[in-house]
Design a protein around this motif. Structure first.
Motif, mmCIF file in Angstrom:
data_model
loop_
_atom_site.group_PDB
_atom_site.id
_atom_site.type_symbol
_atom_site.label_atom_id
_atom_site.label_comp_id
_atom_site.label_asym_id
_atom_site.label_seq_id
_atom_site.Cartn_x
_atom_site.Cartn_y
_atom_site.Cartn_z
ATOM 1 N N ASP A 148 4.521 -13.959 0.462
ATOM 2 C CA ASP A 148 4.710 -14.616 -0.841
ATOM 3 C C ASP A 148 3.583 -14.211 -1.790
ATOM 4 O O ASP A 148 2.411 -14.502 -1.526
ATOM 5 N N PRO A 149 3.914 -13.549 -2.900
ATOM 6 C CA PRO A 149 2.859 -13.126 -3.834
ATOM 7 C C PRO A 149 2.109 -14.298 -4.468
ATOM 8 O O PRO A 149 0.953 -14.152 -4.861
ATOM 9 N N GLU A 150 2.759 -15.473 -4.560
ATOM 10 C CA GLU A 150 2.066 -16.643 -5.116
ATOM 11 C C GLU A 150 0.904 -17.063 -4.221
ATOM 12 O O GLU A 150 -0.142 -17.488 -4.698
ATOM 13 N N VAL A 151 1.067 -16.947 -2.911
ATOM 14 C CA VAL A 151 -0.008 -17.266 -1.967
ATOM 15 C C VAL A 151 -0.982 -16.090 -1.891
ATOM 16 O O VAL A 151 -2.193 -16.276 -1.902
ATOM 17 N N GLY A 152 -0.453 -14.890 -1.793
ATOM 18 C CA GLY A 152 -1.277 -13.682 -1.859
ATOM 19 C C GLY A 152 -2.146 -13.392 -0.639
ATOM 20 O O GLY A 152 -3.263 -12.905 -0.779
ATOM 21 N N ILE A 153 -1.624 -13.659 0.552
ATOM 22 C CA ILE A 153 -2.397 -13.348 1.760
ATOM 23 C C ILE A 153 -2.670 -11.848 1.805
ATOM 24 O O ILE A 153 -1.763 -11.036 1.629
ATOM 25 N N GLU A 154 -3.913 -11.494 2.027
ATOM 26 C CA GLU A 154 -4.322 -10.092 2.107
ATOM 27 C C GLU A 154 -4.361 -9.673 3.575
ATOM 28 O O GLU A 154 -5.415 -9.605 4.199
ATOM 29 N N TRP A 155 -3.188 -9.401 4.121
ATOM 30 C CA TRP A 155 -3.080 -8.972 5.507
ATOM 31 C C TRP A 155 -3.713 -7.596 5.654
ATOM 32 O O TRP A 155 -3.442 -6.714 4.842
ATOM 33 N N PRO A 156 -4.506 -7.362 6.687
ATOM 34 C CA PRO A 156 -5.111 -6.039 6.894
ATOM 35 C C PRO A 156 -4.112 -5.089 7.568
ATOM 36 O O PRO A 156 -4.290 -4.674 8.714
ATOM 37 N N LEU A 157 -3.074 -4.737 6.832
ATOM 38 C CA LEU A 157 -1.990 -3.953 7.409
ATOM 39 C C LEU A 157 -2.361 -2.484 7.625
ATOM 40 O O LEU A 157 -1.906 -1.879 8.594
ATOM 41 N N GLY A 158 -3.172 -1.919 6.734
ATOM 42 C CA GLY A 158 -3.500 -0.505 6.876
ATOM 43 C C GLY A 158 -2.227 0.296 7.069
ATOM 44 O O GLY A 158 -1.315 0.230 6.250
ATOM 45 N N ASP A 159 -2.119 1.015 8.185
ATOM 46 C CA ASP A 159 -0.918 1.799 8.475
ATOM 47 C C ASP A 159 0.094 1.029 9.317
ATOM 48 O O ASP A 159 1.060 1.583 9.812
ATOM 49 N N ILE A 160 -0.125 -0.288 9.472
ATOM 50 C CA ILE A 160 0.755 -1.115 10.295
ATOM 51 C C ILE A 160 1.993 -1.521 9.499
ATOM 52 O O ILE A 160 1.888 -1.989 8.366
#
Length: 181
Positions: A148-160
């Motif tokens: 959800d862009p409103e929450v904006g969690i910055e998941w460390p996805l990298g190449d995942i």
């Protein structure tokens, strides 16, 4: 143990005392007295254990009614663990905190009732354990949309590329989600 406050009151990073030597290590992952003395008087009714591969994203889950407080940790591998405040009356409503939990750092996270919770597995063969204050109640489980862009969690996805369950793909954005008072 060392207790570290986060940006959301009540969500705590817990660093247990670790005793180690050439044979390995010992730590106390749970002691009612130790936690009570630290201001966390908790009663757990259920333990859960999941194993996931790198890229599995589980969350963001919560129950209403019958909310669960969760004490979480990793015994093999690593995760990026996230809590989102779902309490509409809270000054941190809709805000999130994230922390890496791993077998190496031995940190735990206390996620109190009223939070959506989830994690991204950073390594294959990650074992994630959690103690819960209420039983799992699938009829009252909800999922906040992990992206959800409103929450904006910055998941460390990298190449995942995250692997999600159907339930998590169908998570609700914060503006449509069931919340706590």
């Amino acid at each position: 143990m060392n207790i570290i406050k986060t940006a959301i009151p009540g969500v705590l990073i817990i660093e247990p005392k670790v005793f180690g030597d050439e044979r390995g290590f010992f730590l106390e992952s749970w002691s009612a007295k130790t936690f009570r003395d630290a201001g966390l008087d908790l009663a757990f009714v259920q333990d859960n254990h999941s194993r996931s591969s790198r890229g599995v994203l589980r969350g963001m889950h919560y129950q209403r009614p019958n909310p669960q407080g969760k004490l979480v940790r990793v015994t093999a591998g690593a995760v990026y663990d996230v809590a989102v405040d779902m309490r509409a009356s809270s000054p941190t409503f809709g805000k999130w905190v994230g922390v890496e939990l791993s077998a190496a750092n031995k940190r735990m996270l206390w996620v109190p009732e009223g939070m959506a919770h989830g994690f991204l597995c950073l390594e294959d063969g990650t074992d994630f354990l959690y103690k819960c204050t209420s039983p799992y109640d699938p009829a009252n489980e909800h999922s906040l949309l992990w992206s959800d862009p409103e929450v904006g969690i910055e998941w460390p996805l990298g190449d995942i590329m995250p692997q999600l369950s159907a339930k998590d793909v169908a998570g609700k954005p914060l503006k449509e989600a069931v919340t706590f008072p």
